[in-house]
Write a protein that holds these residues in place. Structure first.
Motif, PDB file in Angstrom:
ATOM      1  N   MET A  26      43.112  48.034  24.951  1.00 18.95           N
ATOM      2  CA  MET A  26      43.761  46.806  25.563  1.00 18.95           C
ATOM      3  C   MET A  26      42.508  46.458  26.470  1.00 18.95           C
ATOM      4  SD  MET A  26      47.003  46.590  28.098  1.00 18.95           S
ATOM      5  CE  MET A  26      46.598  46.280  29.700  1.00 18.95           C
ATOM      6  N   SER A  27      42.252  44.969  26.917  1.00 19.42           N
ATOM      7  CA  SER A  27      41.250  44.526  27.734  1.00 19.42           C
ATOM      8  C   SER A  27      41.908  43.306  28.603  1.00 19.42           C
ATOM      9  CB  SER A  27      40.080  44.143  26.834  1.00 19.42           C
ATOM     10  OG  SER A  27      40.490  43.211  26.151  1.00 19.42           O
ATOM     11  N   LEU A  28      41.322  43.086  29.331  1.00 24.32           N
ATOM     12  CA  LEU A  28      41.723  42.043  30.489  1.00 24.32           C
ATOM     13  C   LEU A  28      40.663  40.788  29.982  1.00 24.32           C
ATOM     14  CD1 LEU A  28      42.005  43.538  33.912  1.00 24.32           C
ATOM     15  CD2 LEU A  28      43.799  42.954  32.246  1.00 24.32           C
ATOM     16  N   ASP A  29      41.442  39.460  29.840  1.00 22.16           N
ATOM     17  CA  ASP A  29      40.588  38.330  29.728  1.00 22.16           C
ATOM     18  C   ASP A  29      39.662  37.865  30.958  1.00 22.16           C
ATOM     19  OD1 ASP A  29      41.236  38.314  27.063  1.00 22.16           O
ATOM     20  OD2 ASP A  29      42.971  36.672  27.533  1.00 22.16           O
ATOM     21  N   LYS A  30      38.814  36.886  30.599  1.00 24.78           N
ATOM     22  CA  LYS A  30      38.045  36.568  31.816  1.00 24.78           C
ATOM     23  C   LYS A  30      38.726  35.483  32.269  1.00 24.78           C
ATOM     24  CE  LYS A  30      33.563  37.929  30.440  1.00 24.78           C
ATOM     25  NZ  LYS A  30      33.979  39.352  30.542  1.00 24.78           N
ATOM     26  N   GLU A  31      38.771  35.127  33.485  1.00 22.71           N
ATOM     27  CA  GLU A  31      39.770  33.848  34.240  1.00 22.71           C
ATOM     28  C   GLU A  31      39.290  32.726  33.582  1.00 22.71           C
ATOM     29  OE1 GLU A  31      38.247  34.221  38.440  1.00 22.71           O
ATOM     30  OE2 GLU A  31      39.724  35.608  38.975  1.00 22.71           O
ATOM     31  N   GLN A  32      38.060  32.385  33.121  1.00 27.36           N
ATOM     32  CA  GLN A  32      37.948  31.111  32.368  1.00 27.36           C
ATOM     33  C   GLN A  32      38.598  31.056  31.110  1.00 27.36           C
ATOM     34  OE1 GLN A  32      36.377  28.650  33.620  1.00 27.36           O
ATOM     35  NE2 GLN A  32      35.965  30.039  35.640  1.00 27.36           N
ATOM     36  N   GLU A  33      39.076  32.191  30.476  1.00 32.63           N
ATOM     37  CA  GLU A  33      39.737  32.130  29.225  1.00 32.63           C
ATOM     38  C   GLU A  33      41.101  31.746  29.315  1.00 32.63           C
ATOM     39  OE1 GLU A  33      36.891  35.144  26.829  1.00 32.63           O
ATOM     40  OE2 GLU A  33      38.570  36.199  28.050  1.00 32.63           O
ATOM     41  N   PHE A  34      41.599  31.791  30.374  1.00 31.34           N
ATOM     42  CA  PHE A  34      43.142  31.715  30.617  1.00 31.34           C
ATOM     43  C   PHE A  34      43.410  30.527  31.498  1.00 31.34           C
ATOM     44  CE2 PHE A  34      42.629  35.597  32.788  1.00 31.34           C
ATOM     45  CZ  PHE A  34      43.068  35.366  33.844  1.00 31.34           C
ATOM     46  N   LYS A  35      42.610  30.049  32.358  1.00 26.34           N
ATOM     47  CA  LYS A  35      42.664  29.354  33.466  1.00 26.34           C
ATOM     48  C   LYS A  35      43.600  27.780  33.234  1.00 26.34           C
ATOM     49  CE  LYS A  35      38.708  26.357  33.667  1.00 26.34           C
ATOM     50  NZ  LYS A  35      37.727  26.019  34.589  1.00 26.34           N
ATOM     51  N   SER A  36      43.603  27.597  31.863  1.00 26.21           N
ATOM     52  CA  SER A  36      44.225  26.422  31.386  1.00 26.21           C
ATOM     53  C   SER A  36      45.824  26.556  31.216  1.00 26.21           C
ATOM     54  CB  SER A  36      43.815  25.928  29.868  1.00 26.21           C
ATOM     55  OG  SER A  36      44.013  26.953  29.031  1.00 26.21           O
ATOM     56  N   LEU A  37      46.263  27.853  31.266  1.00 23.26           N
ATOM     57  CA  LEU A  37      47.529  28.013  31.113  1.00 23.26           C
ATOM     58  C   LEU A  37      48.416  27.721  32.740  1.00 23.26           C
ATOM     59  CD1 LEU A  37      47.562  31.524  29.799  1.00 23.26           C
ATOM     60  CD2 LEU A  37      48.121  29.466  28.596  1.00 23.26           C
ATOM     61  N   PHE A  38      47.471  27.930  33.626  1.00 18.29           N
ATOM     62  CA  PHE A  38      47.759  27.468  34.763  1.00 18.29           C
ATOM     63  C   PHE A  38      46.996  26.541  35.493  1.00 18.29           C
ATOM     64  CE2 PHE A  38      47.660  32.041  33.887  1.00 18.29           C
ATOM     65  CZ  PHE A  38      49.045  32.389  34.058  1.00 18.29           C
ATOM     66  N   PRO A  39      47.414  25.113  35.319  1.00 23.09           N
ATOM     67  CA  PRO A  39      46.472  23.970  35.408  1.00 23.09           C
ATOM     68  C   PRO A  39      47.122  23.441  36.988  1.00 23.09           C
ATOM     69  CG  PRO A  39      48.699  23.330  34.168  1.00 23.09           C
ATOM     70  CD  PRO A  39      48.376  24.856  34.077  1.00 23.09           C
ATOM     71  N   ASP A  40      48.036  24.060  37.601  1.00 23.21           N
ATOM     72  CA  ASP A  40      48.381  23.760  38.868  1.00 23.21           C
ATOM     73  C   ASP A  40      47.958  24.497  39.934  1.00 23.21           C
ATOM     74  OD1 ASP A  40      50.235  25.411  37.672  1.00 23.21           O
ATOM     75  OD2 ASP A  40      51.950  24.752  38.947  1.00 23.21           O
ATOM     76  N   CYS A  41      47.337  25.646  39.426  1.00 20.35           N
ATOM     77  CA  CYS A  41      46.574  26.864  40.423  1.00 20.35           C
ATOM     78  C   CYS A  41      45.074  26.794  40.422  1.00 20.35           C
ATOM     79  CB  CYS A  41      47.245  28.157  39.851  1.00 20.35           C
ATOM     80  SG  CYS A  41      49.049  28.315  39.944  1.00 20.35           S
ATOM     81  N   VAL A  42      44.536  27.436  41.341  1.00 19.25           N
ATOM     82  CA  VAL A  42      43.346  27.563  41.720  1.00 19.25           C
ATOM     83  C   VAL A  42      42.709  28.762  40.836  1.00 19.25           C
ATOM     84  CG1 VAL A  42      41.338  28.300  43.116  1.00 19.25           C
ATOM     85  CG2 VAL A  42      43.017  26.679  43.976  1.00 19.25           C
ATOM     86  N   THR A  43      41.736  28.770  40.039  1.00 18.49           N
ATOM     87  CA  THR A  43      41.213  29.747  39.151  1.00 18.49           C
ATOM     88  C   THR A  43      41.177  30.999  39.978  1.00 18.49           C
ATOM     89  OG1 THR A  43      39.878  28.283  37.799  1.00 18.49           O
ATOM     90  CG2 THR A  43      39.292  30.431  37.487  1.00 18.49           C
ATOM     91  N   GLY A  44      41.865  31.991  39.119  1.00 20.69           N
ATOM     92  CA  GLY A  44      41.735  33.399  39.795  1.00 20.69           C
ATOM     93  C   GLY A  44      42.988  33.697  40.860  1.00 20.69           C
ATOM     94  N   ALA A  45      43.746  32.543  41.046  1.00 21.40           N
ATOM     95  CA  ALA A  45      44.879  32.807  41.867  1.00 21.40           C
ATOM     96  C   ALA A  45      46.038  32.320  41.301  1.00 21.40           C
ATOM     97  CB  ALA A  45      44.962  31.742  43.019  1.00 21.40           C
ATOM     98  N   MET A  46      46.396  33.087  39.927  1.00 23.86           N
ATOM     99  CA  MET A  46      47.357  32.370  39.174  1.00 23.86           C
ATOM    100  C   MET A  46      48.901  33.250  39.668  1.00 23.86           C
ATOM    101  SD  MET A  46      44.867  32.256  37.469  1.00 23.86           S
ATOM    102  CE  MET A  46      43.599  32.761  36.616  1.00 23.86           C
TER     103      MET A  46
END
Length: 83
Positions: free
Chosen positions: A1-21
């Protein structure tokens, strides 16, 4: 198991600041997991989609809204001898 980088999933949370999901995976069609020790707390505090705003709520209210899956996610460290 590994964690994705913020840039790889920021599009899932368009109304949030990157890194503050937000901890509301249910609002984004995603499962939400909570550590069992956190689930035993009276109140929880979490980011509100930014790095400057936070929400404090009772864990029971959060549980009713999100219905997270409670798992043992954290690792308890033993104190060092002599510390």
């Amino acid at each position: 198991m590994s964690l994705d980088k913020e840039q790889e999933f920021k599009s899932l949370f368009p109304d949030c600041v990157t890194g503050a999901m937000p901890p509301f995976g249910n609002l984004y069609g995603l499962p939400t997991y909570v550590d069992k020790d956190l689930a035993e707390q009276e109140y929880i505090v979490f980011e509100a989609g930014t790095h400057t705003d936070a929400i404090k709520t009772s864990y029971r209210d959060y549980e009713k809204i999100v219905k997270p899956e409670v798992k043992e996610l954290g690792i308890k460290l033993q104190p060092m001898k002599g510390a």
